[in-house]
Design a protein around this motif. Structure first.
Motif, PDB file in Angstrom:
ATOM      1  N   LYS A   1       0.813  -1.219   0.000  1.00 23.59           N
ATOM      2  CA  LYS A   1       0.000   0.000   0.000  1.00 23.59           C
ATOM      3  C   LYS A   1       0.845   1.267   0.000  1.00 23.59           C
ATOM      4  O   LYS A   1       0.349   2.343  -0.342  1.00 23.59           O
ATOM      5  N   PHE A   2       2.092   1.152   0.414  1.00 24.14           N
ATOM      6  CA  PHE A   2       2.945   2.317   0.605  1.00 24.14           C
ATOM      7  C   PHE A   2       3.239   3.006  -0.732  1.00 24.14           C
ATOM      8  O   PHE A   2       3.836   2.424  -1.630  1.00 24.14           O
ATOM      9  N   GLU A   3       2.758   4.222  -0.862  1.00 18.50           N
ATOM     10  CA  GLU A   3       3.035   5.041  -2.043  1.00 18.50           C
ATOM     11  C   GLU A   3       3.305   6.468  -1.596  1.00 18.50           C
ATOM     12  O   GLU A   3       2.643   6.978  -0.688  1.00 18.50           O
ATOM     13  N   ILE A   4       4.287   7.096  -2.221  1.00 22.11           N
ATOM     14  CA  ILE A   4       4.584   8.495  -1.942  1.00 22.11           C
ATOM     15  C   ILE A   4       4.418   9.301  -3.218  1.00 22.11           C
ATOM     16  O   ILE A   4       4.366   8.738  -4.312  1.00 22.11           O
ATOM     17  N   THR A   5       4.314  10.605  -3.072  1.00 21.70           N
ATOM     18  CA  THR A   5       4.166  11.476  -4.228  1.00 21.70           C
ATOM     19  C   THR A   5       5.376  12.396  -4.331  1.00 21.70           C
ATOM     20  O   THR A   5       6.142  12.570  -3.374  1.00 21.70           O
ATOM     21  N   THR A   6       5.527  13.000  -5.484  1.00 14.69           N
ATOM     22  CA  THR A   6       6.631  13.940  -5.666  1.00 14.69           C
ATOM     23  C   THR A   6       6.475  15.151  -4.750  1.00 14.69           C
ATOM     24  O   THR A   6       7.471  15.714  -4.292  1.00 14.69           O
TER      25      THR A   6
ATOM     26  N   GLN B   1      -0.837   4.532   9.391  1.00  9.83           N
ATOM     27  CA  GLN B   1      -2.236   4.271   9.046  1.00  9.83           C
ATOM     28  C   GLN B   1      -2.484   2.799   8.761  1.00  9.83           C
ATOM     29  O   GLN B   1      -3.562   2.275   9.043  1.00  9.83           O
ATOM     30  N   SER B   2      -1.463   2.115   8.229  1.00 15.37           N
ATOM     31  CA  SER B   2      -1.596   0.687   7.937  1.00 15.37           C
ATOM     32  C   SER B   2      -1.336  -0.178   9.156  1.00 15.37           C
ATOM     33  O   SER B   2      -2.021  -1.187   9.368  1.00 15.37           O
ATOM     34  N   LEU B   3      -0.346   0.198   9.967  1.00 14.89           N
ATOM     35  CA  LEU B   3       0.139  -0.697  11.017  1.00 14.89           C
ATOM     36  C   LEU B   3      -0.464  -0.462  12.398  1.00 14.89           C
ATOM     37  O   LEU B   3      -0.709  -1.421  13.132  1.00 14.89           O
TER      38      LEU B   3
END
Length: 270
Positions: free
Chosen positions: A74-79, A98-100
């Motif tokens: 699920k881990f995604e980052i943005t510029t 938020q996930s863990l």
């Protein structure tokens, strides 16, 4: 988990004397990683295993391992996240929390006293055959272990993120992993950090941003470029592998995971 400890303005840090760009022969073979870490994770991240961490996670801690894999997927980052100065309030660690956190991964501290027993045989003066009496004294060293902290622990698995701290933070993390391991609190640790493959991306992103979206300036008045925030002496995989190759994790098995450009959701969309 610390964020954005930056060098002073206009100071170039280019010391690579304590950098390793690949694991040494102290690491587990690539075949072990390929067998125990799912392909989609190995496609999205670079992964290195030390002291059979991959085997321990997959074979003896399957529930915790599954939850970590789900969080990594699920881990995604943005510029924008990469460009924005955030300190400890950065949005990047919040993604993992938020996930863990809802699944019981807690920030955990350990403390402990050391009890040492001195035992010896005291001769007893009697006629005939020599005899002995067992004697014992106790020494207590209070706070022998004190204040070691890890951001995410569940069961016997530890997990931590180092996105952009000073590279000495890895020493603190690995020391904590080893302390938790030696006391039986955990049996494996996972460290997530930046892969070197992100560096070309940083150079493409232009100016760094303040939280309000404005361009960030140095004390000198010059605009700070994004890549300047992510110097050679911050937390990235080269600094972590150097320490793992040197055995600074002690007896604790460690899985090192590197964030690659595949984790950037809007790459090429700017």
């Amino acid at each position: 988990m610390q964020m954005d400890d930056e060098p002073e303005d206009d100071v170039e840090i280019d010391d690579e004397s304590d950098v390793s760009l690949k694991p040494s022969d102290t690491a587990d073979p690539d075949s072990i990683v390929a067998a125990k870490i799912p392909k989609d994770i190995r496609t999205k991240y670079e992964v290195f295993s030390y002291r059979n961490a991959a085997v321990i996670l997959s074979e003896t801690r399957p529930e915790e391992f599954k939850e970590i894999l789900e969080a990594l997927r699920k881990f995604e980052i943005t510029t924008t996240m990469i460009r924005t100065a955030g300190g400890n309030e950065s949005d990047i660690p919040k993604i993992l929390s938020q996930s863990l956190r809802p699944k019981g991964w807690h920030e955990t501290t350990i403390q402990g006293d050391l009890l040492v027993k001195k035992i010896w045989k005291q001769p007893i003066q009697k006629k005939g055959k020599p005899s002995f009496e067992i004697k014992e004294t106790k020494i207590v060293r209070e706070k022998y272990i004190d204040g070691h902290k890890i951001d995410y622990i569940k069961g016997k698995v530890a997990f931590d993120l180092e996105w952009n701290s000073k590279d000495q933070t890895f020493d603190r993390d690995l020391y904590a992993f080893n302390a938790f391991s030696q006391t039986g609190v955990i049996d494996v640790g996972i460290l997530l950090t930046r892969s070197a493959s992100l560096n070309p991306i940083f150079k493409e992103l232009g100016p760094s941003l303040n939280k309000d979206g404005s361009k960030e300036h140095k004390k000198s008045g010059k605009i700070r470029m994004t890549h300047e925030k992510y110097g050679a002496s911050t937390t990235w995989m080269g600094k972590l592998l150097y320490r793992l190759n040197a055995g600074r994790n002690g007896s604790c098995p460690v899985l090192a995971v590197g964030i690659t450009p595949a984790c950037i959701s809007d790459r090429g969309k700017r």
